[in-house]
Design an enzyme around this catalytic site. Structure first.
Site, PDB file in Angstrom:
ATOM      1  N   CYS A   1       7.034  43.336  64.300  1.00  0.00           N
ATOM      2  CA  CYS A   1       7.055  44.527  63.454  1.00  0.00           C
ATOM      3  C   CYS A   1       7.680  44.165  62.101  1.00  0.00           C
ATOM      4  CB  CYS A   1       7.860  45.637  64.142  1.00  0.00           C
ATOM      5  SG  CYS A   1       9.650  45.356  64.104  1.00  0.00           S
TER       6      CYS A   1
ATOM      7  N   GLU B   1      12.607  39.978  69.472  1.00  0.00           N
ATOM      8  CA  GLU B   1      12.817  38.984  68.422  1.00  0.00           C
ATOM      9  C   GLU B   1      14.248  39.030  67.888  1.00  0.00           C
ATOM     10  OE1 GLU B   1       8.557  40.617  67.640  1.00  0.00           O
ATOM     11  OE2 GLU B   1      10.433  41.340  68.518  1.00  0.00           O
TER      12      GLU B   1
ATOM     13  N   HIS C   1      14.945  44.824  69.528  1.00  0.00           N
ATOM     14  CA  HIS C   1      13.647  44.219  69.808  1.00  0.00           C
ATOM     15  C   HIS C   1      13.866  42.813  70.357  1.00  0.00           C
ATOM     16  CE1 HIS C   1      11.159  46.907  66.857  1.00  0.00           C
ATOM     17  NE2 HIS C   1      12.036  47.614  67.558  1.00  0.00           N
TER      18      HIS C   1
ATOM     19  N   CYS D   1      11.365  42.901  62.428  1.00  0.00           N
ATOM     20  CA  CYS D   1      11.450  41.561  63.001  1.00  0.00           C
ATOM     21  C   CYS D   1      10.864  40.525  62.051  1.00  0.00           C
ATOM     22  CB  CYS D   1      10.769  41.519  64.365  1.00  0.00           C
ATOM     23  SG  CYS D   1      11.617  42.562  65.588  1.00  0.00           S
TER      24      CYS D   1
END
Length: 153
Positions: free
Chosen positions: A81, A53, A51, A84
Site C-alpha cells: 500500500c 511490511e 501491516h 508500506c
C-alpha cells in the site's frame, strides 16, 4: 512457489488463522537468509499501521541494528500500500517481490486507490491539513540541521 515467498505465504496463513488481520505476510531476506518475518496484525493490535511490511521492516532493522536495509529483499503476499511503499523507500530496501496486486486486494476490501489518487492530486483530500507556522518549531529544524553529530537518514 519461491521458497521465500512460501514463507511470506505461511506467515499470511498464520495471521488469518489467528484472526490477527488481513491476508498479508512478509519476509525480509539478506544474503540468502530470512532476517525477519511477520504478518498483518491490524486487528490484533488495533494499530492501522501494523501491516506485514511495517512489522518486518521494524524487526529487520532491530536485528541488523540499522535503519537502512540496503542489500535486503522484501517478499510479500500483496502489493504494498502507499504507507508500506513509503516505508520500503525510507528503509532503502533493494527489491520487492509480491504476489497479489492492488486490484486483487481491492476486490476483497483492501482498496487503497483513494490514497493513491490523493497523492497524485486526482482527488481532494478529505483530511484537513492546517499549517500553523511557529518560530520555535522552525528552530527545531535548524537545530537538527546544524548539529555536527546528527545521523542523517
Amino acid at each position: 512457489m519461491d521458497p521465500f515467498m512460501r514463507e511470506a505465504f505461511l506467515e499470511a496463513k498464520r495471521g488469518i488463522e489467528a484472526g490477527d488481520g488481513g491476508p498479508f505476510g512478509a519476509v525480509i531476506v539478506k544474503d540468502g537468509k530470512i532476517i525477519a518475518s511477520g504478518h498483518n496484525e491490524v486487528v490484533k493490535t488495533n494499530d492501522p499501521t501494523a501491516h506485514a511490511e511495517m512489522s518486518v521492516i521494524r524487526k529487520a532493522s532491530a536485528k541488523l541494528q540499522n535503519f537502512k536495509l540496503e542489500g535486503c529483499s522484501l517478499y510479500v503476499t500483496g502489493e504494498p500500500c502507499p504507507m508500506c511503499f513509503s516505508a520500503i523507500h525510507w528503509a532503502h530496501i533493494d527489491r520487492v517481490y509480491y504476489c497479489n496486486t492492488k486490484e486483487d486486494a481491492a476486490r476483497i476490501g483492501f482498496d487503497d486507490s483513494l490514497i493513491t489518487e490523493i497523492i497524485l492530486g486526482k482527488k481532494k483530500d478529505p483530511v484537513s491539513f492546517i499549517h500553523t507556522a511557529d518560530q520555535q518549531c522552525k528552530a527545531l529544524f535548524t537545530e537538527w540541521y546544524e548539529d555536527p553529530d546528527k545521523i542523517a537518514y
